[in-house]
Write a protein that holds these residues in place. Structure first.
Motif, PDB file in Angstrom:
ATOM      1  N   SER A  22      -5.113  39.587  37.234  1.00 29.53           N
ATOM      2  CA  SER A  22      -6.637  39.866  36.710  1.00 29.53           C
ATOM      3  C   SER A  22      -7.437  40.671  37.591  1.00 29.53           C
ATOM      4  O   SER A  22      -8.285  41.529  37.089  1.00 29.53           O
ATOM      5  CB  SER A  22      -7.132  38.360  36.447  1.00 29.53           C
ATOM      6  N   GLN A  23      -7.195  40.746  39.152  1.00 27.90           N
ATOM      7  CA  GLN A  23      -8.004  41.660  39.792  1.00 27.90           C
ATOM      8  C   GLN A  23      -7.548  42.855  39.769  1.00 27.90           C
ATOM      9  O   GLN A  23      -8.377  43.944  39.574  1.00 27.90           O
ATOM     10  CB  GLN A  23      -7.606  41.024  41.003  1.00 27.90           C
ATOM     11  N   LEU A  24      -6.039  42.963  39.497  1.00 27.72           N
ATOM     12  CA  LEU A  24      -5.386  44.587  39.259  1.00 27.72           C
ATOM     13  C   LEU A  24      -5.947  45.272  38.202  1.00 27.72           C
ATOM     14  O   LEU A  24      -6.245  46.347  37.972  1.00 27.72           O
ATOM     15  CB  LEU A  24      -4.037  44.371  39.368  1.00 27.72           C
ATOM     16  N   GLN A  25      -6.087  44.274  37.145  1.00 31.76           N
ATOM     17  CA  GLN A  25      -6.361  44.992  35.751  1.00 31.76           C
ATOM     18  C   GLN A  25      -7.798  45.493  35.689  1.00 31.76           C
ATOM     19  O   GLN A  25      -7.936  46.538  34.931  1.00 31.76           O
ATOM     20  CB  GLN A  25      -6.305  43.635  34.751  1.00 31.76           C
ATOM     21  N   VAL A  26      -8.735  45.033  36.389  1.00 34.29           N
ATOM     22  CA  VAL A  26     -10.009  45.560  36.413  1.00 34.29           C
ATOM     23  C   VAL A  26     -10.427  46.495  37.617  1.00 34.29           C
ATOM     24  O   VAL A  26     -11.398  46.862  37.819  1.00 34.29           O
ATOM     25  CB  VAL A  26     -11.278  44.411  36.598  1.00 34.29           C
ATOM     26  N   THR A  27      -9.144  46.759  38.348  1.00 38.07           N
ATOM     27  CA  THR A  27      -9.154  47.751  39.387  1.00 38.07           C
ATOM     28  C   THR A  27      -8.393  49.041  39.121  1.00 38.07           C
ATOM     29  O   THR A  27      -8.797  50.139  39.619  1.00 38.07           O
ATOM     30  CB  THR A  27      -8.634  47.325  40.803  1.00 38.07           C
ATOM     31  N   LEU A  28      -7.769  49.164  38.092  1.00 39.45           N
ATOM     32  CA  LEU A  28      -6.784  50.026  37.631  1.00 39.45           C
ATOM     33  C   LEU A  28      -7.433  51.588  37.428  1.00 39.45           C
ATOM     34  O   LEU A  28      -8.340  51.439  36.654  1.00 39.45           O
ATOM     35  CB  LEU A  28      -5.783  49.911  36.573  1.00 39.45           C
ATOM     36  N   PRO A  29      -7.317  52.633  38.073  1.00 39.67           N
ATOM     37  CA  PRO A  29      -8.104  53.824  37.857  1.00 39.67           C
ATOM     38  C   PRO A  29      -7.889  54.298  36.593  1.00 39.67           C
ATOM     39  O   PRO A  29      -7.052  53.832  36.088  1.00 39.67           O
ATOM     40  CB  PRO A  29      -7.387  54.687  39.159  1.00 39.67           C
ATOM     41  N   GLU A  30      -8.481  55.290  36.096  1.00 39.11           N
ATOM     42  CA  GLU A  30      -8.378  55.927  34.838  1.00 39.11           C
ATOM     43  C   GLU A  30      -7.316  56.668  34.507  1.00 39.11           C
ATOM     44  O   GLU A  30      -6.741  56.635  33.387  1.00 39.11           O
ATOM     45  CB  GLU A  30      -9.594  56.782  34.623  1.00 39.11           C
ATOM     46  N   TRP A  31      -6.789  57.152  35.387  1.00 41.08           N
ATOM     47  CA  TRP A  31      -5.560  57.864  35.292  1.00 41.08           C
ATOM     48  C   TRP A  31      -4.177  56.913  34.964  1.00 41.08           C
ATOM     49  O   TRP A  31      -3.263  57.724  34.439  1.00 41.08           O
ATOM     50  CB  TRP A  31      -5.092  58.821  36.372  1.00 41.08           C
ATOM     51  N   PHE A  32      -4.400  55.568  35.227  1.00 40.73           N
ATOM     52  CA  PHE A  32      -3.421  54.809  35.212  1.00 40.73           C
ATOM     53  C   PHE A  32      -3.546  54.465  33.638  1.00 40.73           C
ATOM     54  O   PHE A  32      -3.872  53.172  33.168  1.00 40.73           O
ATOM     55  CB  PHE A  32      -3.392  53.633  35.866  1.00 40.73           C
TER      56      PHE A  32
ATOM     57  N   PRO B  49     -14.917  39.255  47.806  1.00 46.37           N
ATOM     58  CA  PRO B  49     -14.345  39.828  48.820  1.00 46.37           C
ATOM     59  C   PRO B  49     -12.831  40.317  48.390  1.00 46.37           C
ATOM     60  O   PRO B  49     -12.534  41.361  48.821  1.00 46.37           O
ATOM     61  CB  PRO B  49     -14.380  38.827  49.862  1.00 46.37           C
ATOM     62  N   VAL B  50     -12.215  39.232  47.657  1.00 50.95           N
ATOM     63  CA  VAL B  50     -10.889  39.824  47.323  1.00 50.95           C
ATOM     64  C   VAL B  50     -10.910  41.201  46.515  1.00 50.95           C
ATOM     65  O   VAL B  50     -10.219  42.057  46.814  1.00 50.95           O
ATOM     66  CB  VAL B  50     -10.207  38.644  46.534  1.00 50.95           C
ATOM     67  N   GLN B  51     -11.716  41.265  45.654  1.00 52.92           N
ATOM     68  CA  GLN B  51     -12.099  42.339  44.655  1.00 52.92           C
ATOM     69  C   GLN B  51     -12.259  43.570  45.552  1.00 52.92           C
ATOM     70  O   GLN B  51     -11.872  44.576  45.215  1.00 52.92           O
ATOM     71  CB  GLN B  51     -13.086  42.131  43.768  1.00 52.92           C
ATOM     72  N   GLU B  52     -13.085  43.513  46.418  1.00 49.65           N
ATOM     73  CA  GLU B  52     -13.718  44.614  47.342  1.00 49.65           C
ATOM     74  C   GLU B  52     -12.120  45.205  47.905  1.00 49.65           C
ATOM     75  O   GLU B  52     -12.159  46.353  48.043  1.00 49.65           O
ATOM     76  CB  GLU B  52     -14.762  44.328  48.267  1.00 49.65           C
ATOM     77  N   ARG B  53     -11.469  44.176  48.429  1.00 52.54           N
ATOM     78  CA  ARG B  53     -10.297  44.736  49.112  1.00 52.54           C
ATOM     79  C   ARG B  53      -9.309  45.539  48.085  1.00 52.54           C
ATOM     80  O   ARG B  53      -8.587  46.475  48.552  1.00 52.54           O
ATOM     81  CB  ARG B  53      -9.437  43.540  49.806  1.00 52.54           C
ATOM     82  N   ASN B  55     -10.276  47.038  45.484  1.00 54.49           N
ATOM     83  CA  ASN B  55     -10.898  48.312  45.106  1.00 54.49           C
ATOM     84  C   ASN B  55     -10.479  49.245  46.377  1.00 54.49           C
ATOM     85  O   ASN B  55     -10.445  50.714  45.984  1.00 54.49           O
ATOM     86  CB  ASN B  55     -12.567  48.267  45.031  1.00 54.49           C
ATOM     87  N   ALA B  56     -10.655  48.942  47.608  1.00 56.70           N
ATOM     88  CA  ALA B  56     -10.617  49.521  48.616  1.00 56.70           C
ATOM     89  C   ALA B  56      -9.046  50.174  48.707  1.00 56.70           C
ATOM     90  O   ALA B  56      -8.767  51.516  48.707  1.00 56.70           O
ATOM     91  CB  ALA B  56     -10.903  48.978  50.015  1.00 56.70           C
ATOM     92  N   ALA B  57      -8.037  49.364  48.104  1.00 55.34           N
ATOM     93  CA  ALA B  57      -6.740  49.778  48.154  1.00 55.34           C
ATOM     94  C   ALA B  57      -6.603  50.554  46.997  1.00 55.34           C
ATOM     95  O   ALA B  57      -5.796  51.755  47.177  1.00 55.34           O
ATOM     96  CB  ALA B  57      -5.750  48.417  48.117  1.00 55.34           C
ATOM     97  N   ALA B  58      -7.221  50.300  45.925  1.00 53.94           N
ATOM     98  CA  ALA B  58      -6.934  51.254  44.734  1.00 53.94           C
ATOM     99  C   ALA B  58      -7.489  52.642  45.007  1.00 53.94           C
ATOM    100  O   ALA B  58      -6.920  53.642  44.846  1.00 53.94           O
ATOM    101  CB  ALA B  58      -7.595  50.473  43.589  1.00 53.94           C
ATOM    102  N   ASP B  59      -8.415  52.749  45.946  1.00 50.90           N
ATOM    103  CA  ASP B  59      -9.294  53.811  46.370  1.00 50.90           C
ATOM    104  C   ASP B  59      -8.186  54.796  47.084  1.00 50.90           C
ATOM    105  O   ASP B  59      -8.181  55.966  46.952  1.00 50.90           O
ATOM    106  CB  ASP B  59     -10.398  53.731  47.057  1.00 50.90           C
ATOM    107  N   LEU B 125     -19.727  48.453  42.945  1.00 45.90           N
ATOM    108  CA  LEU B 125     -19.014  48.237  41.790  1.00 45.90           C
ATOM    109  C   LEU B 125     -17.615  47.637  41.954  1.00 45.90           C
ATOM    110  O   LEU B 125     -17.022  47.967  42.717  1.00 45.90           O
ATOM    111  CB  LEU B 125     -18.722  49.685  40.956  1.00 45.90           C
ATOM    112  N   LEU B 126     -17.541  46.203  41.264  1.00 46.46           N
ATOM    113  CA  LEU B 126     -16.279  45.416  41.682  1.00 46.46           C
ATOM    114  C   LEU B 126     -15.455  45.649  40.566  1.00 46.46           C
ATOM    115  O   LEU B 126     -14.386  45.729  40.783  1.00 46.46           O
ATOM    116  CB  LEU B 126     -17.098  44.032  41.523  1.00 46.46           C
ATOM    117  N   THR B 127     -15.611  45.701  39.362  1.00 49.00           N
ATOM    118  CA  THR B 127     -14.784  45.569  38.276  1.00 49.00           C
ATOM    119  C   THR B 127     -15.057  46.369  37.036  1.00 49.00           C
ATOM    120  O   THR B 127     -16.219  46.886  36.999  1.00 49.00           O
ATOM    121  CB  THR B 127     -14.380  44.258  37.810  1.00 49.00           C
TER     122      THR B 127
END
Lengths: 189, 286
Positions: A22-32, B49-53, B55-59, B125-127
């Motif tokens: 669920s965390q990954l789903q709302v973090t996926l970048p636009e290009w994915f 805090p988990v989401q921030e991590r 996001n940082a990893a995704a960045d 921005l978190l999600t």
């Protein structure tokens, strides 16, 4: 393994999958994306849990994953829980009786429950307009849904392939068991 | 057999009860300022805090992916930027002097900044949105930061350049959900940014959203609106401060009746690239 240990392992594994996906789903970048659609990871998880491990697993994973979905991106609380609860139950009840744990059929479950999910969500958007004077015709909304549906199905299928393998080999149950199977065994004993 | 039918009936009963409960939750939490939204507070506190991590990893992953794609272009761009940087440093020195003079003049004439009556609370921005219905985004600002949505009160959200991004939809203790300008549920009273500019409404539209555009409607019959016009918030209604830049008109759709005209607006805010946003809190409402 005692039933308590089975439960504990299942809860921990499911919790890990729900939180991470669920965390990954709302973090996926636009290009994915696949044809403009990003995979609905929690929906796929719920469908596969229901299909592979039974209705209790499907329903509980659906409720928990739905709560996360509501909390992260829902306009209101509750709809995600309701939708994913039924998605898990449907995946558990249909096809499972005759084709238990067939991996290929689990992908088929993902396809048709994705279609059903999109139909229902579009219906809700039609029934609950957010601006009182701005309404859209149902046919128009469903037309838009049909445009994005192939991409959404493709994205969910692509996500389902690794996820079904993960649940199979690193799933909530060590052997071919589930809450329900476990309960049945206990009753039989 | 009797046991089995009772078991099935029990399960159906529980399912019906849970469904009715969830329906009640949906309706109640949909109301602005609903206390139900605070149910998520403990979970938000854990997962933020988990989401921030995440996001940082995704960045980092995105950055790596982009750097692979753009390595050559970056080298050239870097050279150009160094030259530009030198010119900008010179400009900054001049502007600092101009700024000092402006502050002196402001004090002398008791001028007010455009948004002087508002505090800006920064949030990350978190999600991002998931899909239909699950299409709002979340930031790490909540009621503990003084952002409390009620039936009659919400807050404008802007980016670092003060461009309108959306409004706060709901809050829990440590996070808030933001309804973006492109969302079909978003509407704001706007005006053409010129002296005597016409009042109109800017709203999200389900057809224009994929193109990153908003719809302008409720244009008065006697109003003049042209491609390239800048639209800012009018301040009417009291939810948004006046003068917040929203975007620029990119298309005008004429109609038989002049009061049925519509236009398309391209928002200034780049919603896909947002990382930091600011919630505008009027000092009078604190």
């Amino acid at each position: 393994m005692s039933s308590n240990k089975v439960y504990l392992r299942a809860i921990i594994v499911y919790a890990a999958y729900i939180v991470v996906l669920s965390q990954l789903q709302v973090t996926l970048p636009e290009w994915f994306n696949f044809s403009g659609s990003r995979p609905d990871l929690t929906l796929v998880l719920v469908i596969l849990s229901g299909y592979l491990f039974g209705r209790m697993d499907g329903a509980l994973v659906g409720l928990a994953a739905g709560f996360m979905r509501d909390m992260f991106a829902g306009r209101a609380l509750g709809l995600g829980m309701l939708l994913l609860l039924y998605a898990g139950l449907l995946a558990a009840l249909l096809l499972r009786q005759s084709f238990r744990r067939n991996i290929l059929l689990s992908l088929f479950q993902v396809v048709w429950i994705t279609v059903l999910y999109e139909l229902v969500v579009t219906g809700v958007v039609f029934l609950v307009p957010m601006l009182p004077d701005v309404t859209y015709e149902a046919s128009h909304l469903y037309g838009l849904m049909l445009q994005r549906l192939p991409g959404q199905i493709g994205a969910n299928l692509l996500a389902a392939v690794p996820l079904v393998l993960l649940l199979h080999f690193m799933g909530p149950y060590r052997q071919k068991s589930s809450f329900e199977d476990n309960e049945t065994r206990r009753h039989e004993a | 057999m009797i046991r089995l039918s009772r078991f099935v009936r029990n399960q159906v009963f529980f399912l019906v009860v849970i469904s009715l409960l969830l329906l009640a939750v949906i309706i109640w939490s949909f109301l602005p300022g609903s206390p139900l939204n605070h149910l998520t507070s403990p979970f938000s506190a854990v997962f933020t805090p988990v989401q921030e991590r995440f996001n940082a990893a995704a960045d980092q992953v995105s950055g790596f992916y982009e750097s692979l794609n753009e390595g050559m272009a970056l080298r050239d761009e870097n050279r150009d930027l160094r030259l530009e940087n030198a010119a900008l440093r010179n400009q900054v020195a001049q502007l600092e002097e101009a700024g000092r003079q402006y502050e002196q003049l402001k004090d002398a004439f008791k001028m007010k900044d455009q948004f002087a009556g508002y505090d800006l609370i920064g949030g990350r921005l978190l999600t991002r949105e998931i899909g239909t219905w699950f299409d709002v985004f979340r930031i790490d600002v909540g009621t503990t930061d003084g952002v409390t949505v009620t039936e009659t009160l919400t807050f404008a959200v802007v980016d670092a350049q003060s461009n309108l991004i959306g409004r706060v939809l709901s809050t829990d203790a440590v996070s808030a959900k933001i309804l973006p300008v492109l969302h079909e549920g978003f509407a704001v009273s706007g005006k053409v940014n010129e002296v005597g500019g016409s009042l109109l409404r800017v709203r999200g539209d389900i057809d224009l959203k994929p193109q990153g555009l908003c719809l302008i409607d409720q244009i008065p019959a006697n109003a003049t609106i042209e491609i390239g016009d800048e639209i800012v918030s009018s301040g009417i209604g009291g939810l948004f401060p006046a003068g917040v830049p929203i975007g620029r008109v990119v298309n005008v759709i004429e109609a038989d009746a002049r009061d049925q005209r519509q236009a398309w607006l391209e928002p200034y805010a780049q919603l896909d690239e947002l990382e930091t946003v600011f919630v505008m809190i009027g000092r009078a409402v604190e």
